[in-house]
Design an enzyme around this catalytic site. Structure first.
Site, mmCIF file in Angstrom:
data_model
loop_
_atom_site.group_PDB
_atom_site.id
_atom_site.type_symbol
_atom_site.label_atom_id
_atom_site.label_comp_id
_atom_site.label_asym_id
_atom_site.label_seq_id
_atom_site.Cartn_x
_atom_site.Cartn_y
_atom_site.Cartn_z
ATOM 1 N N ASP A 12 -27.170 41.762 -38.452
ATOM 2 C CA ASP A 12 -27.583 42.012 -37.074
ATOM 3 C C ASP A 12 -27.376 40.720 -36.288
ATOM 4 O OD1 ASP A 12 -28.991 43.294 -34.849
ATOM 5 O OD2 ASP A 12 -30.640 41.956 -35.365
ATOM 6 N N ASP A 14 -28.970 39.810 -32.546
ATOM 7 C CA ASP A 14 -30.138 39.329 -31.796
ATOM 8 C C ASP A 14 -31.388 39.293 -32.667
ATOM 9 O OD1 ASP A 14 -28.930 39.254 -29.002
ATOM 10 O OD2 ASP A 14 -28.522 41.324 -29.581
#
Length: 359
Positions: A12, A14
């Site tokens: 991922d 953020d």
């Protein structure tokens, strides 16, 4: 963790690799001031992982703004772009990306953000544009996380079976998406809440610095030096009192993030005239009903009484150990003599002087 062999990693962006939430923390507040509105922190703390379209619709409705969601987006999007360029990589992120690349482990970036936003965020990080050959954004699939679509598309682009992928995520939406994709999931929570909330993940760690690739059948890190790990410097301002470091109120000048847990070492500068070596134990304390950062400090070459209540700038350059996510946070291990001995030895080594000269 189960016995499936991991052959690829999906990351991922953020809150897992990049601290974009810290960089953009006050943007909504800044915009709402224009319309005479006050920000509702409880609501805003729930929005970061909603995705741009849904959060835009919700904000316009919740604050009864005299503009459409489209107009709100046109105003705030350039503000986000500017702040994203200032976001910093989270501790251990660069180390992990370079390690996977060095050992030829396939890896991908899979984010709920749109591709244009991902490109802006990645562009400000040295080497990331070249490092990530596989990137999947929200517009490339039918449904964003917690749907498994983004992760399945990332596996497809890498040419690997989904069951052989390890997902590294910081939110429940991402964890659910990874499990729905039949992938193994490592959780690195960016928001400090009870760790049992992440029990559906295969494993939970406090920080990417605690990641042990060998537990997943991947090549181990080989960058520890004298029982410690050289890290990209972490800077923050504060003051010292009764064995604890108190963070300064100028949060924007701090590199401390939610994933900062463990025993670190470095130095402090007092009045820009004196540099003192230090070991710190950073943890989050829940004893008062809400999570609060607790920084225990031990100075290696000065008595505590000489520096109480003095403003200081802290620079951490080494990491000694982390804490188990299973143990009681109120009884986390204290700084021990071995921590002090390791710090004293390491601060004289070239590996840590490098960071010292470039801090």
């Amino acid at each position: 963790m189960d016995d499936r062999r991991i052959s690829a990693v999906i990351l991922d962006l953020d809150g897992t690799l990049l601290d974009t939430e810290h960089a953009t923390k006050n943007l909504v507040k800044e915009l709402l001031v224009r319309y005479g509105k006050e920000v509702d922190l409880d609501k805003e703390n729930q929005r970061p992982k909603m995705g741009h379209r849904l959060s835009t619709i919700a904000i316009v409705k919740d604050y009864d703004l005299p503009i459409t969601p489209e107009q709100y987006s046109e105003i705030i999007t350039p503000m986000y772009h500017e702040k994203w360029l200032q976001a910093k990589a989270l501790p251990g992120a660069n180390r992990l990306i370079k390690h996977l690349r060095k050992h030829g482990v396939p890896y991908a970036l899979a984010s709920n953000s749109r591709m244009k936003s991902i490109e802006i965020k990645v562009s400000s990080q040295k080497g990331w544009k070249e490092y990530f050959s596989v990137i999947v954004g929200s517009e490339e699939v039918k449904a964003a996380k917690p749907s498994p679509d983004i992760f399945l598309e990332a596996a497809n682009k890498m040419g690997v079976d989904a069951s052989c992928c390890l997902v590294i995520e910081d939110t429940m939406a991402g964890i659910k998406a990874g499990k729905a994709a039949n992938m193994q999931v490592l959780a690195v929570p960016s928001v400090q809440i009870e760790s049992d909330q992440y029990s559906i993940a295969d494993h939970v760690i406090h920080s990417l610095l605690d990641f042990q690739p060998e537990l997943w059948g991947l090549p181990p890190f080989d960058d520890w030096v004298m029982k410690a790990l050289p890290i990209e410097p972490i800077h923050f301002k504060g003051s010292y009192e009764n064995g604890l470091l108190q963070e300064g109120s100028d949060i924007g000048a701090s590199d401390l993030v939610g994933q900062a847990w463990g025993v670190y070492f470095g130095w402090v500068e007092v009045d820009l005239q004196e540099r003192l070596n230090i070991v710190v134990n950073i943890r989050w304390d829940h004893s008062c009903g809400a999570f609060r950062r607790n920084i225990q400090a031990c100075f290696l070459n000065v008595s505590d009484g000489q520096i109480c209540d003095q403003p200081m700038e802290v620079t951490l350059v080494g990491y000694i150990r982390g804490f188990s996510t299973k143990q009681n946070r109120s009884t986390d291990a204290q700084i021990i003599d071995q921590d002090k001995s390791i710090a004293e030895a390491c601060l004289d080594l070239a590996a840590y002087r490098y960071y010292k000269s470039h801090a």
